[in-house]
Design a protein around this motif. Structure first.
Motif, mmCIF file in Angstrom:
data_model
loop_
_atom_site.group_PDB
_atom_site.id
_atom_site.type_symbol
_atom_site.label_atom_id
_atom_site.label_comp_id
_atom_site.label_asym_id
_atom_site.label_seq_id
_atom_site.Cartn_x
_atom_site.Cartn_y
_atom_site.Cartn_z
ATOM 1 N N ALA A 157 30.643 0.400 -7.917
ATOM 2 C CA ALA A 157 29.658 -0.604 -7.224
ATOM 3 C C ALA A 157 30.255 -1.901 -7.744
ATOM 4 C CB ALA A 157 28.303 -0.278 -7.827
ATOM 5 N N ARG A 158 30.514 -2.143 -9.135
ATOM 6 C CA ARG A 158 30.801 -3.412 -9.741
ATOM 7 C C ARG A 158 32.077 -4.170 -8.468
ATOM 8 N NH1 ARG A 158 29.946 -4.551 -15.890
ATOM 9 N NH2 ARG A 158 27.692 -4.878 -15.699
ATOM 10 N N LEU B 120 33.009 -3.279 -5.678
ATOM 11 C CA LEU B 120 32.716 -3.317 -4.269
ATOM 12 C C LEU B 120 32.059 -4.669 -4.219
ATOM 13 C CD1 LEU B 120 31.196 -0.174 -2.850
ATOM 14 C CD2 LEU B 120 32.981 -1.264 -1.934
ATOM 15 N N VAL B 121 31.003 -4.973 -5.005
ATOM 16 C CA VAL B 121 30.306 -6.121 -4.953
ATOM 17 C C VAL B 121 31.201 -7.260 -5.102
ATOM 18 C CG1 VAL B 121 28.359 -7.352 -5.826
ATOM 19 C CG2 VAL B 121 28.110 -5.101 -5.486
ATOM 20 N N ILE B 122 32.114 -7.155 -6.238
ATOM 21 C CA ILE B 122 32.967 -8.422 -6.447
ATOM 22 C C ILE B 122 33.876 -8.904 -5.344
ATOM 23 C CG2 ILE B 122 34.650 -9.458 -7.949
ATOM 24 C CD1 ILE B 122 32.121 -9.337 -9.173
ATOM 25 N N ILE B 123 34.209 -7.778 -4.722
ATOM 26 C CA ILE B 123 35.088 -7.988 -3.638
ATOM 27 C C ILE B 123 34.479 -8.544 -2.337
ATOM 28 C CG2 ILE B 123 36.814 -6.771 -1.774
ATOM 29 C CD1 ILE B 123 37.605 -4.968 -3.950
ATOM 30 N N ALA B 124 33.268 -7.916 -2.154
ATOM 31 C CA ALA B 124 32.384 -8.487 -1.073
ATOM 32 C C ALA B 124 32.080 -10.148 -1.192
ATOM 33 C CB ALA B 124 31.064 -7.688 -0.953
#
Lengths: 296, 234
Positions: B57-58, B60-64
């Motif tokens: 999840a981390r 994914l969120v950072i890339i987003a």
């Protein structure tokens, strides 16, 4: 555009139609087919966006003229020399070839314009949600964060404005750039910290522990199946006619464009029908709506 | 073998040769379509690798966040044509490694086009930005070049003018020119040069003035939360 008949179909059908239309447009440089593609795309674009659409279509005219005029400068094949530019022949054949390619470009841009209006991001991500769950989740998060970040960025520059340090008030270029980038930097820190909270919350709710199921708002109905079959049949017919050379067009060194008559005419008609699918659906729905309203 | 490795082999040994063969022989001279197909085939293994790795999840969120910042930054700097997006992509690659750099680049291009409008150039742009972010990751994480402001600025400028600009110009050349020859290609590149140089200058300014602070911010988050540090993650 949200009440458009073609947009209401299953996104997969929309995607297949647009892929077919764009690929066919790129591959076929026969002038009649190019015109048909432009007509189909322009008609649907105007149906989708009304008055504004006409203005945007007219903007494409200079692009068309430019690409047409520029092509003979670099393609000097052809017999009928119109005049000489820098000692290089400027031929009619190359000019026509240029016009055809410019037409292809305009048709593509128009089809992409329709694509942007019909296949919105929610449809796209729902289409690939099962195939690529992590990627479409990523895309959804990005698309949600962009307006969020812009809003937060405006808040940051608003609070900077209140102490007289707003970026858009900056007198010099460096002031504007550094002011703007300072907002971006602040936003970055804030968004990354916020992102960590989001991801912890996702983890706590069990992200990654099982296969993600996705909620599909679009159902593949019977009419979608019919439309898909029609699209597939028309595409197959177009491919068959093109394989027989119905849409072959050679411009340089000598013009050799397949005439549109006999069996070739059938191929052309099939192509026109394909390009008109979304417009016809739109108009049919509008007519039906008016009829049923007048009965009340 | 991993699925993505098999995909890479299939793409390079079967798909791309077949596309080139059909592109040049069956469908006569459709350079644009052939080029676009090859680019899409090149993108697929990267996306499969990302998908197959089951990102946390981390990550994914950072890339987003980084992608969204790239798109949003265009609105927040009150200057027309000033687009810090590419600098942010390069810096993401430097901080989080080649694979994240590629994802940030490709997704920034794709997501940004949902607002600017998708066009015939979308796959080319995804490839150009993704490869830019990836290269930045390779060069600066392996310490082939030091993370000094001037060097990062020159790197950003060169990437814009030599790699991204010409690649996007190529998609236009294939669509617009009936006969591909050196004169036409040179003229198209010359016509595209002002845009590419302005993009390069903008990237260089951001890298020079804000490269270090932004990298520090990214590194701080990375250290604070122990992110993306597992050896096989990068």
């Amino acid at each position: 555009m949200h009440s458009d008949a073609f947009s209401k179909c299953h996104p997969a059908v929309n995607l297949v139609f647009f892929l077919g239309a764009i690929v066919a447009t790129v591959l076929i440089v026969h002038p009649a087919y190019v015109l048909a593609s432009i007509a189909g795309a322009a008609l649907y674009y105007m149906l989708l966006s009304g008055q504004k659409g006409l203005k945007r279509i007219l903007v494409l005219l200079p692009i068309f003229v430019f690409v047409t005029a520029v092509n003979p400068l670099f393609n000097t094949y052809g017999d009928r020399v119109l005049f000489k530019v820098f000692g290089r022949p400027y031929t009619l054949e190359a000019l026509l070839y240029g016009a055809s390619l410019a037409g292809v470009l305009v048709a593509m841009l128009l089809w992409f314009g329709c694509y942007n209006a019909v296949l919105t991001e929610d449809k796209f991500t729902s289409l690939f949600g099962n195939l690529a769950p992590a990627l479409s989740l990523l895309l959804v998060m990005v698309l949600r964060m962009i307006p969020n970040l812009i809003k937060k960025g405006r808040q940051i520059s608003g609070s900077r404005m209140s102490v007289g340090k707003d970026a858009s008030n900056g007198r010099t270029l460096t002031e504007k750039i550094s002011g703007g980038m300072l907002v971006v930097g602040t936003l970055m820190s804030w968004a990354l910290e916020g992102g960590v909270v989001t991801s912890d919350s996702m983890q706590a709710r069990g992200y990654g522990t099982a296969k993600r199921t996705s909620f599909m708002i679009y159902r593949f109905t019977g009419s979608d199946g019919v439309l898909a079959a029609v699209i597939a049949a028309l595409l197959a017919a177009i491919i068959a006619f093109c394989a027989k050379g119905a849409a072959s067009a050679v411009f340089t060194p000598t013009l050799d464009i397949a005439p549109v008559r006999g069996t070739n005419l059938a191929g052309f008609i099939v192509f026109v029908i394909y390009m008109l699918i979304p417009s016809v659906m739109h108009i049919r729905e509008a007519v039906q709506w008016n009829i049923s309203r007048s009965r009340i | 073998m991993k699925k993505s490795h098999i995909a890479i082999l299939i793409v390079f040994l079967i798909c791309i040769p077949l596309t080139l063969y059909f592109g040049t022989i069956a469908a006569r001279r459709s350079f644009y379509l052939t080029g676009t197909l090859v680019i899409i085939e090149l993108l697929v293994p990267f996306f499969m690798a990302f998908e197959g790795r089951k990102p946390q999840a981390r990550e994914l969120v950072i890339i987003a966040v980084l992608c969204a910042l790239g798109v949003a930054s265009r609105v927040l700097v009150p200057l027309p044509h000033f687009k810090p997006a590419f600098a942010i992509i390069l810096l993401s690659g430097m901080a989080f490694g080649p694979e994240s750099g590629f994802m940030v680049g490709a997704i920034t291009a794709f997501a940004g086009n949902f607002f600017m409008g998708q066009g015939p150039f979308t796959p080319w742009q995804m490839m150009a930005y993704g490869a830019g972010g990836m290269l930045a990751g390779f060069i600066f994480q392996k310490k082939l070049l030091p993370k000094k402001p001037l060097i990062m600025a020159i790197f950003g400028f060169v990437m814009c003018v030599v790699w991204i600009g010409p690649l996007l110009d190529c998609s236009q050349i294939f669509l617009m020119l009936s006969e591909i020859n050196w004169a036409g290609v040179a003229a198209s590149f010359a016509a595209g040069l002002p845009v590419n140089v302005s993009q390069g200058v903008c990237t260089a300014i951001v890298m020079f003035l804000f490269g270090r602070p932004i990298l520090e911010k990214l590194d701080r988050v990375k250290i604070k939360y122990g992110m993306m540090e597992d050896a096989d993650g990068i």
